[in-house]
Write a protein that holds these residues in place. Structure first.
Motif, PDB file in Angstrom:
ATOM      1  N   ALA A 260      27.022   7.111  25.086  1.00 11.19           N
ATOM      2  CA  ALA A 260      26.679   5.804  25.651  1.00 11.19           C
ATOM      3  C   ALA A 260      25.347   5.863  26.386  1.00 11.19           C
ATOM      4  O   ALA A 260      24.522   4.943  26.284  1.00 11.19           O
ATOM      5  CB  ALA A 260      27.788   5.339  26.590  1.00 11.19           C
TER       6      ALA A 260
ATOM      7  N   VAL B  43      23.825   1.936  26.475  1.00 10.37           N
ATOM      8  CA  VAL B  43      24.803   0.854  26.507  1.00 10.37           C
ATOM      9  C   VAL B  43      25.773   1.109  27.652  1.00 10.37           C
ATOM     10  O   VAL B  43      25.782   2.177  28.262  1.00 10.37           O
ATOM     11  CB  VAL B  43      25.571   0.749  25.171  1.00 10.37           C
ATOM     12  N   ALA B  44      26.612   0.115  27.954  1.00 10.71           N
ATOM     13  CA  ALA B  44      27.579   0.235  29.051  1.00 10.71           C
ATOM     14  C   ALA B  44      28.532   1.404  28.800  1.00 10.71           C
ATOM     15  O   ALA B  44      29.177   1.450  27.742  1.00 10.71           O
ATOM     16  CB  ALA B  44      28.364  -1.061  29.202  1.00 10.71           C
TER      17      ALA B  44
ATOM     18  N   LEU C  73      31.524   2.381  29.981  1.00 14.33           N
ATOM     19  CA  LEU C  73      32.950   2.133  29.796  1.00 14.33           C
ATOM     20  C   LEU C  73      33.260   1.463  28.465  1.00 14.33           C
ATOM     21  O   LEU C  73      34.319   1.689  27.882  1.00 14.33           O
ATOM     22  CB  LEU C  73      33.495   1.277  30.942  1.00 14.33           C
ATOM     23  N   SER C  74      32.335   0.659  27.967  1.00 17.09           N
ATOM     24  CA  SER C  74      32.570  -0.039  26.702  1.00 17.09           C
ATOM     25  C   SER C  74      32.625   0.932  25.527  1.00 17.09           C
ATOM     26  O   SER C  74      33.226   0.633  24.491  1.00 17.09           O
ATOM     27  CB  SER C  74      31.474  -1.082  26.456  1.00 17.09           C
ATOM     28  N   VAL C  75      32.006   2.080  25.673  1.00 15.85           N
ATOM     29  CA  VAL C  75      32.047   3.110  24.635  1.00 15.85           C
ATOM     30  C   VAL C  75      33.185   4.098  24.891  1.00 15.85           C
ATOM     31  O   VAL C  75      33.946   4.455  23.989  1.00 15.85           O
ATOM     32  CB  VAL C  75      30.710   3.870  24.555  1.00 15.85           C
TER      33      VAL C  75
ATOM     34  N   GLU D 164      30.053  -4.165  38.359  1.00 14.77           N
ATOM     35  CA  GLU D 164      30.630  -4.464  37.047  1.00 14.77           C
ATOM     36  C   GLU D 164      31.729  -3.471  36.706  1.00 14.77           C
ATOM     37  O   GLU D 164      32.780  -3.843  36.177  1.00 14.77           O
ATOM     38  CB  GLU D 164      29.538  -4.437  35.978  1.00 14.77           C
ATOM     39  N   ASP D 165      31.487  -2.180  37.008  1.00 11.52           N
ATOM     40  CA  ASP D 165      32.503  -1.152  36.775  1.00 11.52           C
ATOM     41  C   ASP D 165      33.766  -1.446  37.584  1.00 11.52           C
ATOM     42  O   ASP D 165      34.887  -1.248  37.113  1.00 11.52           O
ATOM     43  CB  ASP D 165      31.964   0.234  37.152  1.00 11.52           C
TER      44      ASP D 165
ATOM     45  N   LEU E   9      35.799  -4.390  36.016  1.00 10.59           N
ATOM     46  CA  LEU E   9      36.495  -3.948  34.807  1.00 10.59           C
ATOM     47  C   LEU E   9      37.608  -2.966  35.141  1.00 10.59           C
ATOM     48  O   LEU E   9      38.703  -3.025  34.564  1.00 10.59           O
ATOM     49  CB  LEU E   9      35.495  -3.310  33.837  1.00 10.59           C
TER      50      LEU E   9
END
Length: 274
Positions: A58, A63-64, A66-68, A134-135, A138
């Motif tokens: 990631a 890229v973010a 956590l999304s990966v 943001e973390d 989520l």
């Protein structure tokens, strides 16, 4: 001491760390009891290495994280169960195979892209500064989902934890609930890695369960006590990290070690240690 606590809560990053940390500690403690009793506790260590590899990719892709990391680690958890159940490779060997491979991939990606920078250090050993707003949002959402699912399927998880063969005979879909435990563990591991680090996050799964088993006699008792021990040790560890400027992950682990020793002494005195 009171002034120290007040000043600690004046920093937004400390509030974020304690909020996410308490939720992750709670999820880890609940799942850890089943994993320890099923002799599959090292799945946390294996999945954390997978998470490190995913976070490295990631970072390279910008890229973010956590999304990966979350979908990759969830897929690895399911794969571990498949290998464990349908292969000649035993559970511990499967964990070692996947974890070392993922760690190697992460190191290779880092060496060819960003290099060993501060972010990589934080992924390995954790940092209370690593959690963004943001973390946190989520993490709170996912942690609540983990807790709700665990509470909703508590009876089924209890059944497959103590006697999976009997649970299957009574119609319980053991494979489904084993997969659920693995996926919930994967999400919890990824959420805690930013603060605890890939090398220490599995301690949140193992220590509270083992500590509670020193004095508690029932599954429910172990569950409740593990949750309390985990959250308290997390809070004390982060406070130590703030006061003495020590690594957050290592501080939390040291407090958990102290709790295990204390409970072991109490269990030995009462004659209830397992």
């Amino acid at each position: 001491m009171f002034d120290t606590i007040v000043s600690m809560f004046s920093y937004p990053f400390m509030v974020r760390a304690l909020t996410v940390g308490a939720l992750v500690a709670l999820c880890s403690a609940l799942l850890g009891v089943s994993l320890v009793l099923k002799r599959f506790s090292m799945i946390g260590d294996g999945l954390s290495h997978v998470g490190f590899g995913a976070l490295a990719i990631a970072a390279a892709m910008n890229v973010a994280p956590l999304s990966v990391a979350i979908p990759v680690v969830m897929a690895a958890a399911v794969l571990l169960l498949r290998i464990r159940g349908n292969s000649r490779i035993k559970g511990d060997a499967a964990i070692a195979l996947i974890s070392t491979s993922s760690l190697a991939v992460g190191v290779m990606v880092i060496s060819m892209t960003t290099g060993m920078n501060t972010d990589v250090y934080n992924y390995m050993f954790g940092s209370i500064l690593a959690m963004s707003e943001e973390d946190v949002r989520l993490s709170v959402i996912l942690a609540v989902i983990v807790l709700v699912l665990y509470a909703f399927f508590y009876n089924k998880i209890f059944a497959i934890t103590f006697d999976e063969t009997f649970a299957r005979a009574t119609g319980v879909r053991a494979d489904l609930y084993n997969t659920l435990i693995a996926i919930l563990t994967a999400v919890t591991i990824v959420l805690g890695m930013r603060m605890m680090g890939a090398l220490l996050i599995s301690s949140l799964i193992i220590f509270p369960a083992l500590t509670s088993m020193r004095v508690c006699r029932t599954f429910r008792g172990v569950i409740i006590n593990s949750a309390l021990v985990s959250v308290v040790c997390l809070a004390v560890g982060i406070t130590m990290s703030y006061v003495w400027a020590t690594p957050a992950g290592a501080s939390v682990v040291m407090v958990n070690i102290a709790a295990l020793i204390l409970y072991s002494l109490i269990g030995a005195f009462r004659g209830t240690g397992r």
